[in-house]
Design a protein around this motif. Structure first.
Motif, PDB file in Angstrom:
ATOM      1  N   LEU A  47       6.432  -2.854  -7.128  1.00 24.51           N
ATOM      2  CA  LEU A  47       6.195  -4.102  -6.284  1.00 24.51           C
ATOM      3  C   LEU A  47       4.995  -3.491  -4.595  1.00 24.51           C
ATOM      4  CD1 LEU A  47       6.390  -6.169  -5.657  1.00 24.51           C
ATOM      5  CD2 LEU A  47       8.660  -5.862  -3.923  1.00 24.51           C
ATOM      6  N   LEU A  48       4.841  -2.050  -4.463  1.00 25.88           N
ATOM      7  CA  LEU A  48       3.932  -1.863  -3.096  1.00 25.88           C
ATOM      8  C   LEU A  48       2.952  -1.679  -4.012  1.00 25.88           C
ATOM      9  CD1 LEU A  48       4.257  -2.001  -0.185  1.00 25.88           C
ATOM     10  CD2 LEU A  48       4.157   0.288  -0.961  1.00 25.88           C
ATOM     11  N   LEU A  49       2.614  -0.839  -5.449  1.00 32.00           N
ATOM     12  CA  LEU A  49       1.436  -1.032  -5.962  1.00 32.00           C
ATOM     13  C   LEU A  49       0.768  -2.269  -6.589  1.00 32.00           C
ATOM     14  CD1 LEU A  49       1.947   1.549  -8.794  1.00 32.00           C
ATOM     15  CD2 LEU A  49       0.473   1.692  -6.466  1.00 32.00           C
ATOM     16  N   ALA A  50       1.475  -3.785  -6.768  1.00 30.04           N
ATOM     17  CA  ALA A  50       0.858  -4.546  -6.985  1.00 30.04           C
ATOM     18  C   ALA A  50      -0.056  -5.384  -5.754  1.00 30.04           C
ATOM     19  CB  ALA A  50       1.441  -5.583  -7.772  1.00 30.04           C
ATOM     20  N   VAL A  51       1.438  -5.104  -4.159  1.00 25.92           N
ATOM     21  CA  VAL A  51       0.752  -6.140  -3.423  1.00 25.92           C
ATOM     22  C   VAL A  51      -0.294  -5.099  -2.982  1.00 25.92           C
ATOM     23  CG1 VAL A  51       0.655  -6.835  -1.161  1.00 25.92           C
ATOM     24  CG2 VAL A  51       3.269  -6.960  -2.777  1.00 25.92           C
ATOM     25  N   VAL A  52      -1.063  -4.330  -3.035  1.00 27.13           N
ATOM     26  CA  VAL A  52      -2.423  -3.128  -2.770  1.00 27.13           C
ATOM     27  C   VAL A  52      -2.964  -3.763  -3.150  1.00 27.13           C
ATOM     28  CG1 VAL A  52      -2.665  -1.213  -2.411  1.00 27.13           C
ATOM     29  CG2 VAL A  52      -0.683  -1.554  -1.509  1.00 27.13           C
ATOM     30  N   THR A  53      -2.989  -3.855  -4.868  1.00 27.76           N
ATOM     31  CA  THR A  53      -3.521  -3.989  -5.183  1.00 27.76           C
ATOM     32  C   THR A  53      -4.499  -5.450  -5.555  1.00 27.76           C
ATOM     33  OG1 THR A  53      -3.634  -3.046  -7.083  1.00 27.76           O
ATOM     34  CG2 THR A  53      -4.497  -4.387  -8.207  1.00 27.76           C
ATOM     35  N   ARG A  54      -3.322  -6.542  -5.468  1.00 27.53           N
ATOM     36  CA  ARG A  54      -4.086  -7.894  -4.642  1.00 27.53           C
ATOM     37  C   ARG A  54      -4.611  -8.173  -3.481  1.00 27.53           C
ATOM     38  NH1 ARG A  54      -5.473 -11.372  -3.374  1.00 27.53           N
ATOM     39  NH2 ARG A  54      -4.685 -13.965  -4.426  1.00 27.53           N
ATOM     40  N   TRP A  55      -4.135  -7.160  -2.363  1.00 26.63           N
ATOM     41  CA  TRP A  55      -4.645  -8.014  -0.851  1.00 26.63           C
ATOM     42  C   TRP A  55      -5.140  -7.173  -0.611  1.00 26.63           C
ATOM     43  CZ3 TRP A  55      -4.113 -12.551  -0.523  1.00 26.63           C
ATOM     44  CH2 TRP A  55      -3.302 -13.144  -1.093  1.00 26.63           C
ATOM     45  N   SER A  56      -5.442  -5.801  -0.790  1.00 25.07           N
ATOM     46  CA  SER A  56      -6.168  -4.661  -0.199  1.00 25.07           C
ATOM     47  C   SER A  56      -7.531  -5.020  -0.058  1.00 25.07           C
ATOM     48  CB  SER A  56      -5.707  -3.326  -0.476  1.00 25.07           C
ATOM     49  OG  SER A  56      -4.138  -2.948   0.677  1.00 25.07           O
ATOM     50  N   PRO A  57      -8.673  -4.289   0.845  1.00 27.35           N
ATOM     51  CA  PRO A  57      -9.886  -4.633   0.892  1.00 27.35           C
ATOM     52  C   PRO A  57     -10.070  -3.009  -0.408  1.00 27.35           C
ATOM     53  CG  PRO A  57      -9.280  -4.036   3.036  1.00 27.35           C
ATOM     54  CD  PRO A  57      -8.028  -4.368   2.405  1.00 27.35           C
ATOM     55  N   ALA A  81      -0.892  -7.027 -12.951  1.00 26.28           N
ATOM     56  CA  ALA A  81      -0.760  -7.561 -12.303  1.00 26.28           C
ATOM     57  C   ALA A  81      -0.870  -8.146 -11.213  1.00 26.28           C
ATOM     58  CB  ALA A  81       0.919  -7.487 -12.263  1.00 26.28           C
ATOM     59  N   GLY A  82      -1.605  -7.608 -10.199  1.00 27.78           N
ATOM     60  CA  GLY A  82      -2.310  -8.032  -8.752  1.00 27.78           C
ATOM     61  C   GLY A  82      -3.603  -7.673  -8.937  1.00 27.78           C
ATOM     62  N   ALA A  83      -3.864  -6.896  -9.756  1.00 26.23           N
ATOM     63  CA  ALA A  83      -5.688  -6.998 -10.537  1.00 26.23           C
ATOM     64  C   ALA A  83      -6.043  -8.802 -10.902  1.00 26.23           C
ATOM     65  CB  ALA A  83      -6.558  -6.055 -10.842  1.00 26.23           C
ATOM     66  N   TYR A  84      -5.312  -8.903 -11.714  1.00 28.99           N
ATOM     67  CA  TYR A  84      -5.720 -10.186 -12.188  1.00 28.99           C
ATOM     68  C   TYR A  84      -5.750 -11.351 -11.370  1.00 28.99           C
ATOM     69  CZ  TYR A  84      -5.627 -14.316 -14.973  1.00 28.99           C
ATOM     70  OH  TYR A  84      -6.119 -15.847 -15.989  1.00 28.99           O
ATOM     71  N   PRO A  85      -4.632 -12.358 -10.386  1.00 30.42           N
ATOM     72  CA  PRO A  85      -4.669 -12.930  -8.837  1.00 30.42           C
ATOM     73  C   PRO A  85      -6.521 -12.422  -8.387  1.00 30.42           C
ATOM     74  CG  PRO A  85      -2.809 -11.545  -8.724  1.00 30.42           C
ATOM     75  CD  PRO A  85      -3.253 -11.114 -10.427  1.00 30.42           C
ATOM     76  N   ARG A  86      -6.312 -11.360  -8.044  1.00 28.06           N
ATOM     77  CA  ARG A  86      -7.213 -11.005  -7.740  1.00 28.06           C
ATOM     78  C   ARG A  86      -8.862 -11.413  -7.677  1.00 28.06           C
ATOM     79  NH1 ARG A  86      -8.000  -5.974  -3.792  1.00 28.06           N
ATOM     80  NH2 ARG A  86      -9.841  -6.377  -2.860  1.00 28.06           N
ATOM     81  N   ARG A  87      -9.179 -11.021  -9.620  1.00 21.50           N
ATOM     82  CA  ARG A  87     -10.074 -11.697 -10.603  1.00 21.50           C
ATOM     83  C   ARG A  87     -10.286 -12.826 -10.310  1.00 21.50           C
ATOM     84  NH1 ARG A  87     -11.015 -12.126 -15.395  1.00 21.50           N
ATOM     85  NH2 ARG A  87     -13.359 -12.015 -16.272  1.00 21.50           N
ATOM     86  N   GLN A  88      -9.097 -13.953 -10.185  1.00 21.20           N
ATOM     87  CA  GLN A  88      -9.371 -14.916 -10.664  1.00 21.20           C
ATOM     88  C   GLN A  88      -9.318 -15.560  -8.506  1.00 21.20           C
ATOM     89  OE1 GLN A  88      -9.498 -14.851 -14.159  1.00 21.20           O
ATOM     90  NE2 GLN A  88      -8.660 -17.134 -13.481  1.00 21.20           N
ATOM     91  N   ALA A  89      -9.248 -14.847  -8.576  1.00 19.54           N
ATOM     92  CA  ALA A  89      -9.473 -15.198  -6.182  1.00 19.54           C
ATOM     93  C   ALA A  89     -10.945 -15.202  -6.399  1.00 19.54           C
ATOM     94  CB  ALA A  89      -8.545 -14.585  -5.669  1.00 19.54           C
ATOM     95  N   ARG A  90     -11.649 -14.119  -6.783  1.00 16.53           N
ATOM     96  CA  ARG A  90     -13.057 -13.724  -6.402  1.00 16.53           C
ATOM     97  C   ARG A  90     -13.862 -14.430  -7.247  1.00 16.53           C
ATOM     98  NH1 ARG A  90     -12.482  -8.731  -8.453  1.00 16.53           N
ATOM     99  NH2 ARG A  90     -13.558  -9.287  -9.881  1.00 16.53           N
ATOM    100  N   ARG A  91     -13.192 -15.225  -8.681  1.00 11.27           N
ATOM    101  CA  ARG A  91     -14.054 -15.854  -9.425  1.00 11.27           C
ATOM    102  C   ARG A  91     -14.274 -17.537  -9.110  1.00 11.27           C
ATOM    103  NH1 ARG A  91     -12.328 -16.009 -15.699  1.00 11.27           N
ATOM    104  NH2 ARG A  91     -14.566 -17.058 -15.520  1.00 11.27           N
ATOM    105  N   ARG A  92     -12.807 -17.602  -8.677  1.00 15.73           N
ATOM    106  CA  ARG A  92     -13.374 -19.087  -7.925  1.00 15.73           C
ATOM    107  C   ARG A  92     -13.624 -19.059  -6.250  1.00 15.73           C
ATOM    108  NH1 ARG A  92      -7.422 -18.611  -8.462  1.00 15.73           N
ATOM    109  NH2 ARG A  92      -6.878 -18.286  -6.602  1.00 15.73           N
ATOM    110  N   ARG A  93     -14.073 -17.546  -5.365  1.00 19.01           N
ATOM    111  CA  ARG A  93     -15.018 -17.937  -4.270  1.00 19.01           C
ATOM    112  C   ARG A  93     -16.185 -17.370  -4.488  1.00 19.01           C
ATOM    113  NH1 ARG A  93     -11.120 -13.764  -2.872  1.00 19.01           N
ATOM    114  NH2 ARG A  93     -12.609 -12.254  -3.544  1.00 19.01           N
ATOM    115  N   SER A  94     -16.242 -17.683  -5.632  1.00 22.44           N
ATOM    116  CA  SER A  94     -17.986 -17.025  -6.015  1.00 22.44           C
ATOM    117  C   SER A  94     -18.373 -18.588  -6.684  1.00 22.44           C
ATOM    118  CB  SER A  94     -18.155 -16.361  -7.453  1.00 22.44           C
ATOM    119  OG  SER A  94     -17.958 -15.015  -6.981  1.00 22.44           O
ATOM    120  N   ALA A  95     -17.085 -19.285  -7.355  1.00 21.44           N
ATOM    121  CA  ALA A  95     -18.058 -20.626  -7.865  1.00 21.44           C
ATOM    122  C   ALA A  95     -17.763 -21.471  -6.225  1.00 21.44           C
ATOM    123  CB  ALA A  95     -16.773 -21.155  -8.704  1.00 21.44           C
TER     124      ALA A  95
END
Length: 370
Positions: free
Chosen positions: A79-89, A137-151
């Motif tokens: 769980l910690l790995l998923a959270v770190v992948t999603r939200w950490s710089p 699981a953490g990287a996918y929403p991170r990628r989607q959020a980055r794509r939304r910001r780029s759009a």
């Protein structure tokens, strides 16, 4: 001695999971406005928990809390790995993820130390799968959020370019006309007040046109649902444009626009053609105020419509004018827009000190009559 060290060993074995759970609770239990920021700070606690897990896995393989507790510890680490992948710089992921993945994948190795090498490799490979799934699981929403910001950023850039084109093509043209008329009125006011009055009337019309362009630009900022102003001008406005340009200065402009040629352009291409003519006339007014004549010629072929705006150098100097800073974005912006429509645009010297702008736009195929 054994009785005194038993509880200490048990406490040491539970330290990783307690630390990881405490970090997650600290991040999630804060105020809603700070939860995301706290989640982004879990990279360091995650790496510490992973290192503690590796130490307890290999230092206390038999005397620790047992495999059941290690499974709980592994679940919390996942769980910690998923959270770190999603939200950490991004800069923190390079040193936070590897120890976490290793802690999840290597924890069963001490338990199968007496087994064959292949079984040990199989155990590690088996636990690499949930570790990779947790990171994904953490990287996918991170990628989607980055794509939304780029759009969103690209949409904002497109809107800024559109607003810049409107301001440059229409407002700047009308303001240039106002400046020319004001200069002309100043020169003739003392000798011919009637001409000065006519110049003031033309200044009023140009000012109203500039206000209308500004209103249209402001409406664009409120979205298409709020658009109540008149549509962008097209080829039907060219005769008025040419007449206003001729009356605003010493340069006489002539338009050649056969009706079949006007019908050969789509609505969007017609608006682009109007912008091109406006830009060419504005440049003549700014950079060749002494030009005696300018021609705007539309020529149609089977598949294209060519626009040529030509001016001579002239022999009469224009009114003295103050040098102003120019952004130089008109022609590059129009060139980009023309290419997007499938056409071309070029400009360069012509004749004896004159200038010519040439644009080619794709023609709309004629409709077949039954």
């Amino acid at each position: 001695m054994g009785e005194s060290t038993g509880p200490a060993v048990m406490a040491l074995g539970t330290l990783p999971v307690l630390t990881a759970a405490g970090a997650l609770v600290w991040a999630a239990a804060g105020p809603r406005t700070t939860v995301r920021r706290r989640l982004g700070r879990l990279a360091r606690p995650a790496s510490v928990c992973a290192v503690l897990s590796l130490i307890t896995s290999f230092a206390l393989p038999k005397a620790g809390p047992g495999p059941g507790w290690k499974l709980v510890e592994t679940a919390v680490l996942l769980l910690l790995l998923a959270v770190v992948t999603r939200w950490s710089p991004r800069r923190d992921l390079t040193w936070a993820l590897p120890p976490g993945v290793l802690a999840v994948a290597l924890w069963p190795l001490p338990l199968v130390a007496d087994e064959s090498f292949l079984e040990s490799i199989g155990a590690v490979a088996f636990w690499l799968v949930p570790a990779a799934a947790s990171v994904a699981a953490g990287a996918y929403p991170r990628r989607q959020a980055r794509r939304r910001r780029s759009a969103v950023a690209e949409a904002r850039r497109t809107q800024r370019r559109q607003l810049s084109r409107d301001l440059h093509d229409f407002v700047a043209h009308d303001i240039s006309g106002i400046v020319v008329q004001a200069q002309a009125a100043r020169f003739v006011a003392a000798t011919d007040p009637g001409q000065a009055l006519l110049a003031l009337e033309r200044i009023e019309r140009a000012g109203l046109s500039a206000l209308a362009s500004m209103d249209r630009t402001v409406e664009m900022l409120h979205g298409p649902e709020a658009s109540t102003t008149e549509p962008l001008p097209d080829l039907s406005r060219l005769p008025t444009l040419i007449a206003d340009f001729t009356s605003a200065g010493a340069t006489r402009a002539r338009l050649e626009l056969p009706p079949p040629v006007a019908r050969a352009l789509s609505r969007e291409a017609g608006r682009a053609a109007y912008r091109i003519v406006v830009e060419a006339l504005t440049n003549i007014r700014r950079h060749a105020p002494g030009a005696s004549h300018a021609t705007v010629v539309f020529t149609a072929t089977a598949a294209t419509v060519e626009i040529r705006v030509t001016n001579d150098r002239g022999t009469r100097p224009g009114p003295a004018r103050r040098r102003v800073a120019r952004g130089g974005l008109g022609l590059p912006s129009l060139t980009e827009h023309t290419r997007a429509l499938g056409g071309t645009l070029s400009a360069g010297p012509h004749g004896d000190g004159g200038w010519r702008l040439t644009a080619v736009l794709p023609a709309t195929p004629p409709k077949e009559t039954p």
